[in-house]
Design an enzyme around this catalytic site. Structure first.
Site, PDB file in Angstrom:
ATOM      1  N   LYS A  77      50.231  62.665  33.507  1.00 54.62           N
ATOM      2  CA  LYS A  77      51.378  63.693  32.965  1.00 54.62           C
ATOM      3  C   LYS A  77      51.603  63.664  31.395  1.00 54.62           C
ATOM      4  CE  LYS A  77      56.320  65.150  33.770  1.00 54.62           C
ATOM      5  NZ  LYS A  77      57.601  64.653  34.625  1.00 54.62           N
ATOM      6  N   SER A 152      59.212  68.167  37.748  1.00 57.57           N
ATOM      7  CA  SER A 152      58.251  68.570  36.635  1.00 57.57           C
ATOM      8  C   SER A 152      57.024  68.278  36.554  1.00 57.57           C
ATOM      9  CB  SER A 152      59.202  68.030  35.216  1.00 57.57           C
ATOM     10  OG  SER A 152      59.219  66.568  35.372  1.00 57.57           O
ATOM     11  N   SER A 176      61.182  64.537  39.833  1.00 60.16           N
ATOM     12  CA  SER A 176      59.955  65.097  39.265  1.00 60.16           C
ATOM     13  C   SER A 176      58.851  64.496  39.933  1.00 60.16           C
ATOM     14  CB  SER A 176      60.201  65.009  37.699  1.00 60.16           C
ATOM     15  OG  SER A 176      60.798  66.017  37.231  1.00 60.16           O
TER      16      SER A 176
HETATM   17  N1  GLN Z   1      64.467  68.922  38.231  1.00 58.29           N
HETATM   18  C1  GLN Z   1      65.013  67.701  37.901  1.00 58.29           C
HETATM   19  C2  GLN Z   1      65.362  68.258  36.427  1.00 58.29           C
HETATM   20  O1  GLN Z   1      65.022  69.315  35.997  1.00 58.29           O
HETATM   21  C3  GLN Z   1      64.229  66.591  37.545  1.00 58.29           C
HETATM   22  C4  GLN Z   1      63.388  66.541  36.395  1.00 58.29           C
HETATM   23  C5  GLN Z   1      62.920  65.205  36.395  1.00 58.29           C
HETATM   24  O2  GLN Z   1      62.794  64.431  37.310  1.00 58.29           O
HETATM   25  N2  GLN Z   1      62.196  64.878  35.370  1.00 58.29           N
HETATM   26  O3  GLN Z   1      66.121  67.635  35.716  1.00 58.29           O
END
Ligand code: GLN
Length: 478
Positions: A77, A152, A176
């Site tokens: 990532k 994400s 994420s």
């Molecule tokens: N969907 C969550 C957010 O927008 C998780 C993001 C993440 O785990 N980086 O914060």
């Protein structure tokens, strides 16, 4: 033709195939080209990956001992530093930035013989649930290109889903890794907070962030976990607890152990939960009982506080973490003519950050501001503390906690972009593990009648990855 089913089988194949690593890398490079329209990769390290494959094949042919992840093809990532390569957090503000060191996780992957094939698209600074907030375009779900892959770490999930690599590393601050794994039908594990060093992981919310692993099987992600976990002088928040031989330890347990399993009634009875997802999990519960496991419903009355607490605390931490991107130290600087430093900061940050990141910086600044600190930040910290205490109590009596990973299957691209709160609320099942720091995994067990996969989320006590992975290995059968 090369095909991959597990790292174990790949290693047997390599034992009889002198140019096996090269064949694997060539295969994946072709796959990446064939699926380029999914936008899962921001960059492919073609030449370099091939050269490394050649070198690894040579080493193996000289009968040198091989690393645990010898020849394993991995993608990263775009928030994980790989020395000498760009790392942008999918943001314009970091676009030209080249990493000057390796994240500890990457260092350990490389020492174990892995091959890094490319870096994956994601939501900007890991903020999002649909991979619609990347400065470099949306990522598409390989099973249905009209749908999001989740976020994400959407690019990483699709990289594994579309068979363009064997393993991908993502990051999980509030789901994420688990949520895109659920949407894409792959395994995604977030270990305990402090299990894997965060050195070289671009920070979103430092007390929540954790590197996670995508793969096709519980066994593969387990092998990667035991390779990259453990103490690190460069991260004072990483645990120095010894790293168990996870793969060995889960083998026996995943066959013979009768688990003590809990689930939160409120999670299954929540209005937002898709009926079919609920039904599948209830069936799973019946099946587990029939197999002789103990399954107990628990009451969890804090459910409605967890998403608000998560968004207050993570945006607060993000507003502080992202203050370093100022046009002086990293990446992008506005080309406007300015006469003073503040103007330069303003122009750079206004041009460099995307809408979602700005929203969160402003939210975080607000909850930390003198007049609102106690009402928001302190309250959210109190919720976090209570959750932590309750969780410790629960795991005195249970090995694992199960439930849905996400309330729905993958949704359409563009569907939620007008209402941020709606999409925040969909994090209801995943943020719990990050608030309390326990490990969680999504295992791809089910298929919805709409054709999309979805997973079962399993959580366990702090640093009890053994029960988490053994139970998951039992359910998935690989
Ligand atoms: N969907 C969550 C957010 O927008 C998780 C993001 C993440 O785990 N980086 O914060």
């Amino acid at each position: 033709m090369f095909s991959f089913s597990s790292i174990k089988e790949y290693h047997s194949f390599l034992a009889n195939t002198p140019n096996g690593c090269v064949l694997a890398v060539q295969h994946y490079l072709q796959k990446i080209k064939d699926t380029a329209h999914l936008n899962a990769y921001l960059e492919v390290f073609e030449e370099e990956a091939l050269q490394r494959a050649v070198a690894l094949d040579e080493e193996r042919n000289l009968n040198k001992p091989i690393g645990k992840l010898h020849g394993v093809v991995v993608s990263l990532k775009d928030v994980i530093c790989f020395k000498g390569h760009k790392v942008s957090a999918a943001s314009k503000i970091l676009e030209p930035y080249v990493s000057i060191y390796n994240a500890t996780a990457v260092e350990k992957l490389l020492n174990a013989g892995a091959i890094v094939i490319g870096r994956n698209n994601c939501d900007e600074f890991a903020m999002g649930s649909a991979n619609e907030h990347s400065a470099f375009g949306v990522v598409k779900n390989a099973l249905n290109e009209k749908l999001v892959p989740g976020g994400s770490s959407g690019g990483s999930a699709v990289a594994v889903q579309a068979n363009t690599c064997m393993i991908s590393l993502g990051s999980d601050t509030g789901g994420s890794v688990r949520q895109p794994a659920d949407f894409c039908g792959v395994v995604g594990v977030k270990p305990s907070y402090g299990r894997i060093s965060r050195y070289g992981l671009i920070a979103y919310a430092s007390s929540f962030d954790q590197i996670g692993i995508f793969g096709n099987s519980v066994e593969d992600v387990t092998l990667v976990l035991e390779t990259i976990a453990g103490a690190d002088d460069f991260d004072s928040t990483v645990s120095d607890k010894p790293v168990p031989d996870y793969l060995n330890e889960i083998g026996e347990l995943s066959v013979n152990k009768k688990f003590r399993i809990a689930y939160f009634k409120e999670m299954l009875e929540h209005d937002a939960l898709d009926k079919e997802i609920k039904l599948n999990i209830l069936r799973q519960i019946d099946q587990l009982k029939a197999e002789g496991h103990i399954v107990t419903p628990l009451t969890f009355n804090l459910l409605k506080y967890i998403v608000p607490a998560y968004y207050v605390l993570t945006t607060a931490e993000a507003s502080s973490n992202l203050s370093r991107f100022d046009g002086v130290r990293y990446g992008y600087r506005s080309k406007k003519n300015f006469t003073d430093l503040t103007e330069m900061y303003k122009a750079t940050r206004s041009e460099g950050f995307g809408k979602e990141v700005k929203r969160r910086i402003m939210l975080g600044t607000f909850v930390l501001s003198a007049g609102y600190y106690d009402a928001y930040f302190t309250k959210a910290q109190q919720v976090r503390k209570i959750l932590h205490t309750q969780t410790t109590e629960i795991f005195k009596d249970f090995d694992v906690l199960i439930g849905p990973t996400v309330p729905s299957t993958a949704f359409e691209i563009g569907n939620h972009s007008t209402d941020p709160v709606e999409i925040f609320l969909a994090d209801i099942y995943t943020v719990f593990a990050n608030l309390v720091g326990i490990p969680g995994i999504s295992i791809p067990l089910y298929k919805h009648s709409n054709g999309m996969p979805f997973g079962l989320q399993v959580m366990s006590s702090h640093f009890d990855e053994v029960n988490l992975l053994a139970f998951s290995r039992k359910l998935l059968g690989r």
